[in-house]
Design an enzyme around this catalytic site. Sequence first.
Site, mmCIF file in Angstrom:
data_model
loop_
_atom_site.group_PDB
_atom_site.id
_atom_site.type_symbol
_atom_site.label_atom_id
_atom_site.label_comp_id
_atom_site.label_asym_id
_atom_site.label_seq_id
_atom_site.Cartn_x
_atom_site.Cartn_y
_atom_site.Cartn_z
ATOM 1 N N GLY A 17 0.788 -1.226 0.000
ATOM 2 C CA GLY A 17 0.000 0.000 0.000
ATOM 3 C C GLY A 17 0.822 1.279 0.000
ATOM 4 C CG ASN A 19 1.612 3.215 -5.810
ATOM 5 O OD1 ASN A 19 1.965 4.221 -6.423
ATOM 6 N ND2 ASN A 19 2.228 2.041 -5.937
ATOM 7 N NE ARG A 70 -9.852 -15.557 -12.062
ATOM 8 C CZ ARG A 70 -8.713 -15.033 -11.605
ATOM 9 N NH1 ARG A 70 -8.659 -13.786 -11.204
ATOM 10 N NH2 ARG A 70 -7.623 -15.763 -11.554
ATOM 11 C CG ASN A 112 -3.543 -1.260 -12.700
ATOM 12 O OD1 ASN A 112 -3.294 -1.378 -11.506
ATOM 13 N ND2 ASN A 112 -2.897 -1.962 -13.631
ATOM 14 C CG HIS A 114 1.397 -2.737 -15.559
ATOM 15 N ND1 HIS A 114 1.155 -3.969 -15.006
ATOM 16 C CD2 HIS A 114 2.349 -2.926 -16.494
ATOM 17 C CE1 HIS A 114 1.927 -4.867 -15.596
ATOM 18 N NE2 HIS A 114 2.661 -4.263 -16.500
ATOM 19 C CB SER A 141 1.942 2.463 -17.828
ATOM 20 O OG SER A 141 3.120 2.260 -18.569
ATOM 21 C CD GLU A 148 -5.970 -5.717 -25.079
ATOM 22 O OE1 GLU A 148 -4.903 -6.041 -25.608
ATOM 23 O OE2 GLU A 148 -6.690 -4.784 -25.490
ATOM 24 C CG LEU A 149 -4.108 -8.586 -17.363
ATOM 25 C CD1 LEU A 149 -4.990 -8.264 -16.178
ATOM 26 C CD2 LEU A 149 -3.483 -9.956 -17.201
ATOM 27 C CG ASP A 150 -1.533 -5.152 -17.051
ATOM 28 O OD1 ASP A 150 -2.109 -4.490 -16.182
ATOM 29 O OD2 ASP A 150 -0.858 -6.174 -16.784
ATOM 30 C CD GLN A 176 6.716 0.293 -4.884
ATOM 31 O OE1 GLN A 176 6.765 0.751 -3.755
ATOM 32 N NE2 GLN A 176 5.942 -0.732 -5.206
ATOM 33 C CD GLU A 179 4.583 1.963 -9.287
ATOM 34 O OE1 GLU A 179 4.455 1.125 -10.180
ATOM 35 O OE2 GLU A 179 4.406 1.694 -8.087
HETATM 36 N N1 NHR Z 1 -8.443 -6.720 -14.639
HETATM 37 C C1 NHR Z 1 -8.767 -6.405 -15.886
HETATM 38 N N2 NHR Z 1 -9.868 -6.967 -16.392
HETATM 39 N N3 NHR Z 1 -8.022 -5.587 -16.665
HETATM 40 C C2 NHR Z 1 -6.891 -5.049 -16.169
HETATM 41 O O1 NHR Z 1 -6.181 -4.235 -16.945
HETATM 42 C C3 NHR Z 1 -6.482 -5.349 -14.844
HETATM 43 C C4 NHR Z 1 -7.307 -6.199 -14.093
HETATM 44 C C5 NHR Z 1 -6.951 -6.554 -12.783
HETATM 45 C C6 NHR Z 1 -5.766 -6.093 -12.233
HETATM 46 C C7 NHR Z 1 -3.594 -4.920 -12.419
HETATM 47 C C8 NHR Z 1 -2.527 -5.742 -13.130
HETATM 48 C C9 NHR Z 1 -1.140 -5.112 -13.103
HETATM 49 O O2 NHR Z 1 -0.997 -3.902 -12.968
HETATM 50 C C10 NHR Z 1 -4.928 -5.276 -12.982
HETATM 51 C C11 NHR Z 1 -5.284 -4.873 -14.279
HETATM 52 C C12 NHR Z 1 -2.919 -9.116 -11.441
HETATM 53 C C13 NHR Z 1 -2.587 -9.991 -12.449
HETATM 54 C C14 NHR Z 1 -2.650 -11.503 -12.246
HETATM 55 O O3 NHR Z 1 -2.222 -12.243 -13.092
HETATM 56 C C15 NHR Z 1 -2.219 -9.474 -13.678
HETATM 57 C C16 NHR Z 1 -2.206 -8.107 -13.878
HETATM 58 C C17 NHR Z 1 -2.548 -7.220 -12.845
HETATM 59 C C18 NHR Z 1 -2.904 -7.743 -11.627
HETATM 60 N N4 NHR Z 1 -3.210 -11.979 -11.103
HETATM 61 C C19 NHR Z 1 -3.379 -13.391 -10.756
HETATM 62 C C20 NHR Z 1 -4.837 -13.824 -10.972
HETATM 63 O O4 NHR Z 1 -5.021 -15.022 -11.242
HETATM 64 C C21 NHR Z 1 -3.078 -13.629 -9.305
HETATM 65 C C22 NHR Z 1 -1.681 -13.266 -8.913
HETATM 66 C C23 NHR Z 1 -1.467 -13.219 -7.404
HETATM 67 O O5 NHR Z 1 -2.420 -13.387 -6.630
HETATM 68 O O6 NHR Z 1 -0.315 -12.969 -7.013
HETATM 69 O O7 NHR Z 1 -5.770 -13.006 -10.798
HETATM 70 O O8 NHR Z 1 -0.146 -5.847 -13.290
HETATM 71 C C1 GAR Z 2 3.351 -1.153 -7.420
HETATM 72 O O1 GAR Z 2 4.689 -1.002 -7.821
HETATM 73 C C2 GAR Z 2 2.458 -1.416 -8.600
HETATM 74 O O2 GAR Z 2 2.940 -0.842 -9.795
HETATM 75 C C3 GAR Z 2 2.512 -2.909 -8.697
HETATM 76 O O3 GAR Z 2 2.626 -3.401 -7.402
HETATM 77 C C4 GAR Z 2 3.210 -2.427 -6.567
HETATM 78 C C5 GAR Z 2 2.299 -2.221 -5.385
HETATM 79 O O4 GAR Z 2 2.966 -1.528 -4.395
HETATM 80 N N1 GAR Z 2 1.325 -3.408 -9.302
HETATM 81 C C6 GAR Z 2 1.254 -4.610 -9.807
HETATM 82 O O5 GAR Z 2 2.205 -5.340 -9.908
HETATM 83 C C7 GAR Z 2 -0.128 -5.006 -10.245
HETATM 84 N N2 GAR Z 2 -0.081 -6.333 -10.739
HETATM 85 P P1 GAR Z 2 2.189 -0.894 -3.175
HETATM 86 O O6 GAR Z 2 1.265 -1.949 -2.609
HETATM 87 O O7 GAR Z 2 3.277 -0.534 -2.208
HETATM 88 O O8 GAR Z 2 1.444 0.311 -3.671
#
Ligand code: NHR
Ligand code: GAR
Length: 223
Positions: A17, A19, A70, A112, A114, A141, A148-150, A176, A179
Amino acid sequence: MEQATTLNIVVLISGNGSNLQAIIDAFKEKPGMVNIRAVISNEASAFGLKRAERAGIPHHVIDHTLFSDRQSHDLALQNAIDLYKPDLVVLAGFMRILTPEFVQHYHGRMINIHPSLLPALRGLHTHQRAIQEGRAVHGASIHYVTEELDGGPVIMQGEVPVLPDDDPDTLSARVQVIEHKMYPMVIRWIAEGRLKLDNNRISLDEKILEKPVQYTSDLPICH
Ligand code: NHR
Ligand code: GAR
């Protein structure tokens, strides 16, 4: 032009946390601009919950392991969020992929941060992959969240160098630092009514953004 009304936000976290802390700190001296209505974590042990507690912000855990799929987790999450009627949902180190239904419900109202220079390095373990691939430049970013993820429209990007002796922890720490400056800046622009998503196009100060804003510590459009 300043917006007279407060931007109500709900922040979703899974971990440290930092951020969230940067957002708390950025707006505590600007009452009336941004109101963090609640912090919600899918992990009961997230340190960010303690940060919320310390700041007097309502906080909740919606533990994904207690749901069979989910869809049901995301519905519980959506119901918890909507009790606070946020204008914006902020993902700050939230680690669960969100269902299309959830994402559509917050279309244009969820962002988000990323840890990569999107579209490079979508998904997880970005710092390790940046090092493995021998990249010289890495960064963060901020994007609107779409199905679409990210892959949603990118608002702002900031770059940091990858140094020869970096490991994922040293590189992550460097990312960070920027960020924590970028996220409050973008949230402020949304609060001021300067930044919006319109037909999947980002507009800033009434102009379509053709490419992401490049973060520097002295951005001219940051008043
Ligand atoms: N959901 C959608 N639909 N679209 C995005 O752009 C999202 C999202 C949810 C989260 C953050 C993202 C990142 O910044 C985010 C963007 C988790 C995973 C993942 O693979 C991927 C990308 C991001 C966050 N999570 C696993 C899952 O099965 C679990 C991983 C874990 O628990 O450690 O959900 O990177
Ligand atoms: C941040 O660096 C963020 O970009 C990244 O996790 C960190 C969270 O830090 N996000 C992801 O990887 C999402 N998949 P924080 O909990 O200290 O803010």
